[in-house]
Write an enzyme that holds these catalytic residues in place. Sequence first.
Site, short mmCIF file in Angstrom:
data_model
loop_
_atom_site.label_atom_id
_atom_site.label_comp_id
_atom_site.label_asym_id
_atom_site.label_seq_id
_atom_site.Cartn_x
_atom_site.Cartn_y
_atom_site.Cartn_z
N LYS A 1 46.85 8.96 19.53
CA LYS A 1 48.01 10.63 19.96
C LYS A 1 47.06 10.73 21.32
O LYS A 1 48.08 11.59 22.03
CB LYS A 1 46.92 11.20 19.00
CG LYS A 1 48.20 12.95 18.93
CD LYS A 1 47.26 13.32 17.66
CE LYS A 1 45.84 13.57 17.93
NZ LYS A 1 45.69 15.31 18.55
N ASN A 2 45.86 10.75 21.50
CA ASN A 2 45.20 12.13 22.38
C ASN A 2 45.94 11.50 23.26
O ASN A 2 45.41 11.72 24.99
CB ASN A 2 44.15 12.08 22.54
CG ASN A 2 43.60 12.54 21.06
OD1 ASN A 2 44.81 13.52 20.66
ND2 ASN A 2 42.53 13.21 20.16
N CYS B 1 43.75 22.29 15.98
CA CYS B 1 43.88 22.59 14.92
C CYS B 1 42.47 23.48 14.56
O CYS B 1 41.93 24.17 15.49
CB CYS B 1 42.24 20.91 14.21
SG CYS B 1 43.64 19.66 13.62
N ARG C 1 38.23 27.33 20.63
CA ARG C 1 39.66 26.25 22.05
C ARG C 1 39.54 26.95 23.33
O ARG C 1 40.37 27.23 23.39
CB ARG C 1 40.13 25.76 20.90
CG ARG C 1 39.63 24.99 19.89
CD ARG C 1 40.48 24.71 19.28
NE ARG C 1 40.49 22.99 19.90
CZ ARG C 1 41.46 22.14 19.36
NH1 ARG C 1 41.75 21.56 18.34
NH2 ARG C 1 40.91 20.66 19.94
N ASP D 1 35.69 13.62 16.23
CA ASP D 1 37.32 13.98 15.76
C ASP D 1 36.91 12.57 14.25
O ASP D 1 38.06 12.24 13.69
CB ASP D 1 38.29 12.51 16.26
CG ASP D 1 38.98 14.24 17.49
OD1 ASP D 1 38.12 15.59 16.79
OD2 ASP D 1 39.35 13.56 18.03
N ARG E 1 50.74 15.10 11.87
CA ARG E 1 50.37 15.32 12.84
C ARG E 1 49.91 14.31 14.11
O ARG E 1 50.36 14.37 15.13
CB ARG E 1 49.96 16.64 13.81
CG ARG E 1 50.18 18.26 13.23
CD ARG E 1 49.06 19.19 13.67
NE ARG E 1 48.99 18.79 14.53
CZ ARG E 1 47.67 19.33 15.83
NH1 ARG E 1 46.72 20.26 14.88
NH2 ARG E 1 47.31 19.52 16.66
N1 EPU Z 1 35.60 23.73 25.69
C1 EPU Z 1 35.41 25.05 27.00
N2 EPU Z 1 35.59 25.40 27.57
C2 EPU Z 1 37.23 24.62 27.63
C3 EPU Z 1 37.44 23.88 27.46
C4 EPU Z 1 36.26 22.81 26.64
O1 EPU Z 1 33.84 25.41 26.34
O2 EPU Z 1 37.90 25.05 28.87
C5 EPU Z 1 35.24 23.29 24.83
C6 EPU Z 1 35.12 23.30 23.55
O3 EPU Z 1 35.12 24.84 22.82
C7 EPU Z 1 34.29 22.37 22.75
C8 EPU Z 1 34.34 20.99 24.10
O4 EPU Z 1 33.93 21.99 25.31
O5 EPU Z 1 32.95 22.63 22.41
C9 EPU Z 1 35.27 19.91 24.08
O6 EPU Z 1 36.24 19.98 24.11
P1 EPU Z 1 37.56 19.32 24.60
O7 EPU Z 1 37.97 20.23 26.05
O8 EPU Z 1 37.22 17.75 25.31
O9 EPU Z 1 38.53 19.13 23.53
P2 EPU Z 1 40.03 19.28 23.57
O10 EPU Z 1 40.28 19.09 24.76
O11 EPU Z 1 40.34 20.67 23.42
C10 EPU Z 1 40.74 16.79 22.92
C11 EPU Z 1 40.65 16.27 20.72
C12 EPU Z 1 40.45 16.72 20.21
C13 EPU Z 1 38.93 16.64 20.26
C14 EPU Z 1 38.27 17.06 21.55
C15 EPU Z 1 36.37 16.59 22.53
C16 EPU Z 1 43.15 16.22 22.50
C17 EPU Z 1 44.92 16.71 22.65
N3 EPU Z 1 42.26 17.47 22.10
O12 EPU Z 1 40.30 18.49 22.78
O13 EPU Z 1 40.97 15.93 19.28
O14 EPU Z 1 37.83 16.45 19.08
O15 EPU Z 1 39.12 16.46 22.89
O16 EPU Z 1 36.83 14.77 21.91
O17 EPU Z 1 42.72 15.56 23.53
C18 EPU Z 1 42.30 15.52 17.03
O18 EPU Z 1 42.49 14.97 17.25
O19 EPU Z 1 42.26 15.76 15.95
C19 EPU Z 1 41.41 16.63 18.09
C20 EPU Z 1 40.64 18.04 17.55
#
Ligand code: EPU
Length: 421
Positions: free
Chosen positions: A22-23, A117, A122, A306, A398
């Site tokens: 998915k990701n 989620c 976020r 995850d 999802r």
């Molecule tokens: N963060 C910031 N600022 C930003 C972006 C992130 O402070 O601009 C912080 C977040 O608050 C968090 C950490 O950095 O504490 C990591 O966030 P990340 O950006 O890595 O997460 P994401 O890209 O929003 C993806 C996956 C998530 C998974 C996380 C961590 C996708 C679409 N989603 O989210 O997947 O938990 O990386 O590995 O790729 C899931 O699939 O169930 C899911 C939630």
Amino acid sequence: MDKIIVNGPCKLKGEVTISGAKNAAVAILPATLLVEGKCHLENVPNISDIRAFIKILESLGSKIEYISEHEMIIDNSNIHTTTAPYDLTSKFRASYYLLGALLGKYGTAQISLPGGCNIGARPIDQHIKAFECLGSHIEVKRGNVYADAKKLKASSIFFDVVTVGATINAILAATLAEGTTTIENCAKEPHVVDVANFLNSVGAKIKGAGTDVIKVTGVERLTQTSSYAVIPDQIEAGTFMVAAAATQGDVLIKNCIPKHMEPITAKLVEAGAIVEEFEDSIHISMTKQPKPINVKTMPYPGFPTDMQPQIAVFLTKAKGSSLIVESIWESRFQYTSELVKMGANISYHDRTAMITGVDELYGSPVKSYDLRAGAAMIIAGLIAHGKTEIYEIQHIERGYENIVSKFKALGADIEYGSIEE
Ligand code: EPU
């Protein structure tokens, strides 16, 4: 269908084939916007986040031709707008990749603030920082994000936190920018590497994906010459590994990349599971109660956040007390209240949960707090005595393709049900 009903306990036995990641797919679909002409993708999972992403691409002008359920040709030759529809983009997190892709290709993009989620705040400050470093003007106003740049120029980007989304977005925006961009403190997740591999396969110049420092040298155009297959889903594979171990079952997990599974494999082995790795499959079995273990979620190659709810369910029947520290998402223990209803002994404070193993869990109505917590509820239903009814299953749909039929094929007594009025 409104709910999933599981009658437990059972021991999972047999083979399961893992779908595309998915990701990775939610980033590769928007990445196709950077490519001239058509893109042929394979191993795309048929899950609701992907179907929603396809609707967004179609609203921008993409033409999608399905070759089969998991294979498609995307033609982005007639994109007529860089404004993505609010109702679709506000529902899920990965819509933020439209910013990097549209900005990279057309110099402008507008999306709603991404949803997703409910697992913690976020923020997208690191995404914005990356786009600004590359010379874009960003405005966040009334729930929308507006990005504009006359011409993106290579730069140095240093992330304050390790972030998957911002790492991928920086790559997307830098791929067609002038010069070489250096991105530091990058996320190293398999899906980050897969997006870079896809872009390199269509002519991008990206080096270092999978390490802390990624260098992107802008190219003038991208074109595809052969189809690209999305990698298998690390978290889906991990979910089935944990389910197999939790039920003291014996399962062959096919179409996975054992290297990507190492952080999960290591913890399961520590708890007493037997894991054998093959080229693209993993055999897992467990014959005894798990030993208690401590788990801390970390960016890859650490234990994935995850997989945190799933491993928590596994530990509810361990011989003693285990600690889980959640270091990525601050609200990712909400689901534990559902496990407590089923008889689990779990308490948490802030980012640490303590789980003391109990003899039995008992079936109960529970809800899916989010995608991964929903999958964890299925595992809980598989090890509990009696009937577990899982509500709010739209979260599970999802990200898991055919989850009910995959568990059924492993011998689980599981089916969809409707909610009576
Ligand atoms: N963060 C910031 N600022 C930003 C972006 C992130 O402070 O601009 C912080 C977040 O608050 C968090 C950490 O950095 O504490 C990591 O966030 P990340 O950006 O890595 O997460 P994401 O890209 O929003 C993806 C996956 C998530 C998974 C996380 C961590 C996708 C679409 N989603 O989210 O997947 O938990 O990386 O590995 O790729 C899931 O699939 O169930 C899911 C939630």
